[in-house]
Design an enzyme around this catalytic site. Sequence first.
Site, mmCIF file in Angstrom:
data_model
loop_
_atom_site.group_PDB
_atom_site.id
_atom_site.type_symbol
_atom_site.label_atom_id
_atom_site.label_comp_id
_atom_site.label_asym_id
_atom_site.label_seq_id
_atom_site.Cartn_x
_atom_site.Cartn_y
_atom_site.Cartn_z
ATOM 1 N N HIS A 43 0.843 -1.097 0.080
ATOM 2 C CA HIS A 43 -0.083 -0.007 0.165
ATOM 3 C C HIS A 43 0.885 1.286 -0.017
ATOM 4 O O HIS A 43 0.852 2.375 -0.696
ATOM 5 C CB HIS A 43 -0.928 -0.001 1.261
ATOM 6 C CG HIS A 43 -1.776 -1.306 1.478
ATOM 7 N ND1 HIS A 43 -2.235 -1.669 2.474
ATOM 8 C CD2 HIS A 43 -2.173 -2.352 0.435
ATOM 9 C CE1 HIS A 43 -2.961 -2.812 2.316
ATOM 10 N NE2 HIS A 43 -2.857 -3.116 1.106
ATOM 11 N N ARG A 51 -6.297 4.145 -10.603
ATOM 12 C CA ARG A 51 -6.354 3.272 -9.358
ATOM 13 C C ARG A 51 -7.502 3.666 -8.505
ATOM 14 O O ARG A 51 -7.251 4.541 -7.737
ATOM 15 C CB ARG A 51 -5.222 2.811 -8.864
ATOM 16 C CG ARG A 51 -3.961 2.430 -9.672
ATOM 17 C CD ARG A 51 -2.823 2.352 -9.019
ATOM 18 N NE ARG A 51 -1.790 1.997 -9.833
ATOM 19 C CZ ARG A 51 -0.623 3.105 -10.174
ATOM 20 N NH1 ARG A 51 -0.959 4.339 -9.835
ATOM 21 N NH2 ARG A 51 0.392 2.987 -10.923
ATOM 22 N N ARG A 103 -10.164 2.233 -13.430
ATOM 23 C CA ARG A 103 -10.077 0.555 -13.193
ATOM 24 C C ARG A 103 -10.860 0.323 -11.917
ATOM 25 O O ARG A 103 -10.774 1.019 -10.889
ATOM 26 C CB ARG A 103 -8.691 0.137 -12.776
ATOM 27 C CG ARG A 103 -8.552 -1.301 -12.871
ATOM 28 C CD ARG A 103 -7.048 -1.914 -12.545
ATOM 29 N NE ARG A 103 -6.584 -1.217 -11.315
ATOM 30 C CZ ARG A 103 -5.113 -1.525 -11.015
ATOM 31 N NH1 ARG A 103 -4.261 -2.041 -11.740
ATOM 32 N NH2 ARG A 103 -4.807 -0.854 -9.746
ATOM 33 N N GLU A 126 -3.837 -9.252 -17.707
ATOM 34 C CA GLU A 126 -2.733 -9.541 -17.124
ATOM 35 C C GLU A 126 -2.349 -10.963 -16.780
ATOM 36 O O GLU A 126 -1.572 -11.331 -16.139
ATOM 37 C CB GLU A 126 -3.069 -8.874 -15.622
ATOM 38 C CG GLU A 126 -3.260 -7.497 -15.590
ATOM 39 C CD GLU A 126 -4.038 -6.880 -14.246
ATOM 40 O OE1 GLU A 126 -3.283 -6.463 -13.546
ATOM 41 O OE2 GLU A 126 -5.096 -6.961 -14.338
ATOM 42 N N ASN A 142 3.154 -5.474 -15.258
ATOM 43 C CA ASN A 142 3.657 -5.925 -14.250
ATOM 44 C C ASN A 142 3.285 -7.286 -13.967
ATOM 45 O O ASN A 142 4.057 -8.001 -13.753
ATOM 46 C CB ASN A 142 3.350 -4.862 -13.199
ATOM 47 C CG ASN A 142 3.842 -3.588 -13.273
ATOM 48 O OD1 ASN A 142 4.613 -3.268 -14.235
ATOM 49 N ND2 ASN A 142 3.418 -2.492 -12.576
ATOM 50 N N ASP A 143 2.076 -7.463 -13.995
ATOM 51 C CA ASP A 143 1.303 -8.801 -13.572
ATOM 52 C C ASP A 143 1.393 -9.944 -14.660
ATOM 53 O O ASP A 143 2.167 -11.030 -14.474
ATOM 54 C CB ASP A 143 -0.084 -8.864 -12.988
ATOM 55 C CG ASP A 143 -0.216 -8.657 -11.472
ATOM 56 O OD1 ASP A 143 0.506 -9.170 -10.836
ATOM 57 O OD2 ASP A 143 -1.122 -8.191 -11.416
ATOM 58 N N ARG A 147 7.314 -11.327 -8.708
ATOM 59 C CA ARG A 147 7.874 -9.859 -8.809
ATOM 60 C C ARG A 147 8.429 -9.145 -7.489
ATOM 61 O O ARG A 147 8.862 -8.167 -7.449
ATOM 62 C CB ARG A 147 6.951 -8.742 -9.641
ATOM 63 C CG ARG A 147 5.755 -8.686 -9.143
ATOM 64 C CD ARG A 147 4.733 -7.567 -10.021
ATOM 65 N NE ARG A 147 3.608 -7.372 -9.518
ATOM 66 C CZ ARG A 147 2.883 -6.154 -9.441
ATOM 67 N NH1 ARG A 147 3.712 -5.056 -9.284
ATOM 68 N NH2 ARG A 147 1.685 -6.190 -9.127
ATOM 69 N N CYS A 183 0.143 -1.059 -20.257
ATOM 70 C CA CYS A 183 0.302 0.055 -18.799
ATOM 71 C C CYS A 183 1.131 -0.987 -17.993
ATOM 72 O O CYS A 183 0.953 -1.915 -17.429
ATOM 73 C CB CYS A 183 -1.190 0.099 -18.265
ATOM 74 S SG CYS A 183 -1.143 0.871 -16.521
#
Length: 745
Positions: free
Chosen positions: A362, A469, A505, A604, A627-628, A638, A675
């Site tokens: 977070h 987000r 999102r 993803e 990223n995912d 990761r 992204c």
Amino acid sequence: MADRTESESRKLLGRLRDTMAEQHAGQERLDRITHLTADSMGTEVCSIYLFRDDETLELCASEGLKAEAVHQTRMKLGEGLVGRVARTGQLMNTADAPSQRGFRYMPETGEEAYSSFLGVPIQRLGEKLGVLVVQSKEAREFTADEVYALEVVAMVLAEMTELGAFVGEGAALTARHTRPALLRGTTGQEGTAEGHVWLHEPRVVVTNLVTDDPVRENERLCAAVETLRVSVDELLAGAADPEQVQVLQAYRMFANSKGWMRRMEEDITRGLSAEAAVEKEQSSARARMNQVTDAYLRERLQDLDDLSNRLLRILTGQGKETGADMPSDPILIARNIGPGELLEYGRGLKGIVLEEGSVGSHAAIVARALAIPLVVHAGRITNEALNGDHVMIDGDQGIVHLRPDDTVVSAFRDKMAMQAQALERYASIRDIPCVAACGARVELHMNAGLMADLPSLESSGAEGVGLFRTELQFLVRNQMPRRTELAGLYRRVLDSAKGRRVVFRTLDIGSDKVLPYMKPNDEPNPALGWRAIRVGLDKPGVLRMQLQALLRAAEGGPLTVMFPFVAQYDEYRQARAEMDKALERERILGHPIPSKLSVGAMLETPSLAFAPRQFFQEVEFLSIGGNDLKQFFFAADRENERVRRRYDTLNVSFLTFLEGIVERCRETKTDLSFCGEDAGRPIEAVCLAAIGLRTLSMRPASIGPVKHLLMRTNLEELRSVIATAKDQGHQSVRPAVMAFLSDRA
């Protein structure tokens, strides 16, 4: 026997206290301590070894060994019995030292005459400072009472080392918290920053280690523990969510632990002050925590560590408010920090360094939203740093320079100056459309998650928000936000965008993003577990509430929404059905409907790339969540430093996979964007554009560097370079791409 031992222990501590009170230089104090310890324990030898650097121990004082060996004898961590004690953090007690595994004879010390060996680590709150050793000619194991006495001396040495009582010549006797320190961590948010340390939780300093009045100290301890118990009970009574209740119940269990209390009372009876007894237990917990691999046990030891800090603050009166003023250029240092606390600091922070944390935590999400450089996993930083220390952090490399020397300062400032000059160059192209040298148009969008991000739309030159987000508004609260609150927030986001496209999102929670008011799920692999759209479809009430808030925020204007972590066509159809239901409800209620509604999904998981053609025809746009997708493609977590850097985005297999997605979207005329972190890295970005990805979304600070390189690159030529590298069987196209770009620099 026990009374005599306790009396002797208090007598030894009293002699130590008197020695520390005398006005002597650091070396003389060490010499006196070795003399009185050997005398009190009836041994021929007592020696103190301290670290001169992270890997090297130095003999700094000795009673019984050759005087000329002091400051000359050194050993590496793990070398010999002393190095073994230092490495493991565990004591060693043997009647026959030469027979022990790893024994190393050092002829310059004259230790060959001594058979018995007792070595205990000198450590404070888990930080290793050195080793205290006694030796004797008689072949015997030392008794439990003798071991305890030496452990107490080691603890006093650790505390007095922290307080600067042994400062002298040489690296091993340099004052703590004065030497330059280089700490390596992990990049949480890129960027560089220079400033001064601001500790989120200033350390408690214990100055009164020894007592002549054990009865009074036990009374102080009992009173402080009772205050602690009452405060924990009050917190527990006011706790609402199950997770908080679980933590506080663990606190209460430890606060009422008879064993914990008994050990501290025994330490006081033997001569320690109440504060020293608490810290001795805390150090033991930290040492055990470093040995435990089981996540549950580590968490429980963490609870005990936190509880000890609370108890020390009660005993010493040292709260979080120390009276110190926050520097004008604060670099926040913390073991860990929640998103709400971090938001309270806001953009005033120059940088953040966490001892724990993770790249997906977070705190990392908030740091990225605030564009504050962040380094996580910076071990020892909370023990090493003091408020006001000069610090430089390199978020690009995951490096922290604490109290840097002039050479480091000069080099670091040169790097920052070069970055500033680059920013000036980027400012000159901010308002120019991004057109590559071959004439190809590439759209550059920014990622966001807070209202505070939106001014970056103007300053960065972003053409829109490719990812907003929405989970941050859920994560920083103690209860579920209301629909009206969310609608108001989303409306302000749209107003701030001034007509530019904003892609919202829907709630992406689970994995490392657990809401404080939702019951946590113990999953062996949360990244592959119940998260994102899976939560939304299983708990449709929250998804519906959020979709209604988004529809109302549009106030009849255009709206773009995408669903995260869609793994198969059916999940998208179910989510889209929820959107259709929300639309129908808004019509029935007489609320305005968006003039144009675009509904998409994040790709993803590799599985979605092979969804039926109907999916690509039905979905209005796709955004590759790099990223995912990369971690699932390479099966490389990761968050795991051992594997995350092992695989290159420009790996031929991954680029070929992305090209397949681009081709499927081209065939079905499906809008596609990329992204993620790689979109904001110039080399990766031009390669993504070369294989056909013409919309990239990144953090605002990356738009300038990416645009600068794109505008100087012929994407058609670069595509040929990539194709040639693939044909030649290269594992990664990076070397060929770098050579191509260098030739045209």
